[in-house]
Design an enzyme around this catalytic site. Structure first.
Site, PDB file in Angstrom:
ATOM      1  N   GLY A 324       0.911  -1.239   0.040  1.00  0.00           N
ATOM      2  CA  GLY A 324       0.103  -0.026  -0.120  1.00  0.00           C
ATOM      3  C   GLY A 324       0.822   1.253  -0.002  1.00  0.00           C
ATOM      4  O   GLY A 324       0.638   2.390  -0.641  1.00  0.00           O
ATOM      5  N   TRP A 327       2.213   1.783  -3.604  1.00  0.00           N
ATOM      6  CA  TRP A 327       1.154   2.230  -4.388  1.00  0.00           C
ATOM      7  C   TRP A 327       1.128   3.627  -4.497  1.00  0.00           C
ATOM      8  O   TRP A 327       0.840   4.315  -5.396  1.00  0.00           O
ATOM      9  CB  TRP A 327      -0.097   1.664  -3.939  1.00  0.00           C
ATOM     10  CG  TRP A 327      -1.402   2.109  -4.748  1.00  0.00           C
ATOM     11  CD1 TRP A 327      -1.847   1.599  -5.913  1.00  0.00           C
ATOM     12  CD2 TRP A 327      -2.050   3.175  -4.316  1.00  0.00           C
ATOM     13  NE1 TRP A 327      -2.799   2.376  -6.534  1.00  0.00           N
ATOM     14  CE2 TRP A 327      -3.052   3.679  -5.573  1.00  0.00           C
ATOM     15  CE3 TRP A 327      -2.022   4.394  -3.310  1.00  0.00           C
ATOM     16  CZ2 TRP A 327      -3.985   4.580  -5.614  1.00  0.00           C
ATOM     17  CZ3 TRP A 327      -2.946   5.460  -3.604  1.00  0.00           C
ATOM     18  CH2 TRP A 327      -4.014   5.312  -4.423  1.00  0.00           C
ATOM     19  N   HIS A 328       1.429   4.495  -3.336  1.00  0.00           N
ATOM     20  CA  HIS A 328       1.309   5.775  -3.235  1.00  0.00           C
ATOM     21  C   HIS A 328       2.557   6.464  -4.017  1.00  0.00           C
ATOM     22  O   HIS A 328       2.471   7.598  -4.454  1.00  0.00           O
ATOM     23  CB  HIS A 328       1.401   6.225  -1.684  1.00  0.00           C
ATOM     24  CG  HIS A 328       0.142   6.001  -0.966  1.00  0.00           C
ATOM     25  ND1 HIS A 328      -0.072   4.864  -0.346  1.00  0.00           N
ATOM     26  CD2 HIS A 328      -0.684   7.047  -0.590  1.00  0.00           C
ATOM     27  CE1 HIS A 328      -1.347   5.205   0.052  1.00  0.00           C
ATOM     28  NE2 HIS A 328      -1.663   6.212   0.024  1.00  0.00           N
ATOM     29  N   GLY A 329       3.584   5.764  -3.967  1.00  0.00           N
ATOM     30  CA  GLY A 329       4.825   6.575  -4.979  1.00  0.00           C
ATOM     31  C   GLY A 329       5.912   5.395  -5.162  1.00  0.00           C
ATOM     32  O   GLY A 329       6.137   4.546  -4.325  1.00  0.00           O
TER      33      GLY A 329
END
Length: 350
Positions: A324, A327-329
């Protein structure tokens, strides 16, 4: 185009009345929303519109194929193959555009650290806007079709309109097909009260984005730019940045939900006062809800969830939160952030 821009203001002034006029005619309305959404997405960079359409066609075809294979001889194998084609296609596109440079640079740094000079190909790839959001949205659709949780959508225009719906296209919420597609298949009515609620939500979102986030960001930038910050500077910087991130992202979500409501559609709430959470688990039930529930339903539970003992449950939590974070960066700081939240969840659970 961004929501707080003049060009988007002109865009919505043109689009909104037409959608409201066509709400009694779902096919015409969906076709118009699709064209408007493609125009909205293409305004960022028209080159990536073809990539978005390719993703739409692949997942539409795979999902329809899965449904048609149901009950046929060898149908289960075909369903698995089509599901894997869809997932591999989506993750390959996301991986190439978002993570290729990150993994190559990380590999080069590692090899250099052990005195190996290897010339690895580095491509400067432009990241398509919203690719993380719409990839997760379309993956949830194909997985749900494979699980037989929903039927495949036969109408390509309806499916494409669901996937490209411009209010939530580039930054969520990540909508489930079971919630949004049925809204595209029927005529919609809009009361004056609902329209006013939508306008208020748009105004509140713009206030959070323009007045709070954009001003607090200056404070955070100054404090983090300090070469020798004191303890109080660090604390204030963290608080300012937290407010900036929340006001910016939740403001965008409010605008998206308000725009959808003004058109007669309902999007899921993405934030529920997360800083009033009483523990780490409660925080993730309030923060970026569309992502946290996606990670729960399509990653944490398939890994085994909490069904295989404490050790495996804690491992599943860590894997989910680390991925997760990624996923953000595409950076190790995001991996560290995901690891931090995973450890918080594990510690709270223990």
């Amino acid at each position: 185009m961004v929501f707080n821009s003049l060009v988007f203001g002109v865009f919505i002034i043109i689009v909104l009345p037409v959608v409201l006029l066509l709400n009694r005619y779902p096919r015409a309305r969906n076709g118009f929303i699709l064209v408007a959404s493609y125009f909205f997405y293409g305004w960022w960079d028209w080159r990536f519109l073809g990539l978005f359409i390719l993703t739409t066609l692949v997942d539409y075809s795979c999902s329809l194929g899965m449904m048609l294979a149901d009950g046929q001889e060898g149908g289960e194998l075909r369903r698995k193959i089509l599901m894997r084609i869809s997932i591999i296609s989506n993750l390959s596109i996301l991986g190439f555009f978002k993570y290729w440079g990150f993994f190559v640079e990380s590999a080069k740094e590692f090899l250099t650290s052990i005195n190996l000079d290897v010339d690895l190909p580095v491509l400067r790839v432009v990241l398509p806007v919203g690719i993380s959001f719409y990839t997760f949205q379309t993956m949830s659709y194909t997985i749900d079709v494979y699980r037989r949780a929903i039927p495949a959508e036969r109408n390509l225009i309806t499916f494409a309109a669901y996937l490209s719906f411009f209010p939530q296209l580039v930054a969520g919420p990540i909508e489930r097909a079971s919630h949004l597609i049925p809204q595209f298949k029927v005529s919609r009515s809009l009361s004056l009260e609902a329209f006013y609620q939508g306008v208020f939500q748009i105004g509140w979102g713009l206030f959070k984005k323009v007045v709070i986030a954009d001003n607090v960001s200056g404070v955070a930038d100054v404090l983090f730019a300090s070469e020798s910050p004191g303890g109080l500077d660090v604390i204030l910087g963290v608080i300012a940045f937290s407010i900036q991130v929340y006001a910016d992202f939740s403001g965008y979500s409010d605008i998206a939900c308000g725009l959808a409501r003004c058109m007669g559609f309902d999007l899921m709430a993405n934030f529920r006062q997360p800083f009033f959470a009483t523990n780490p688990s409660d925080f993730w039930r309030r923060w970026h809800i569309s992502l946290s529930t996606w990670l729960r339903d399509y990653l944490y539970i398939p890994l085994g969830g909490n069904r295989s003992g404490n050790t495996r449950t804690n491992l599943n939590l860590m894997i989910t939160m680390i991925l997760g974070g990624l996923w953000h960066g595409a950076a190790w700081t995001f991996v560290a952030w995901g690891t931090y939240h995973g450890l918080l969840l594990v510690a709270h659970r223990i």
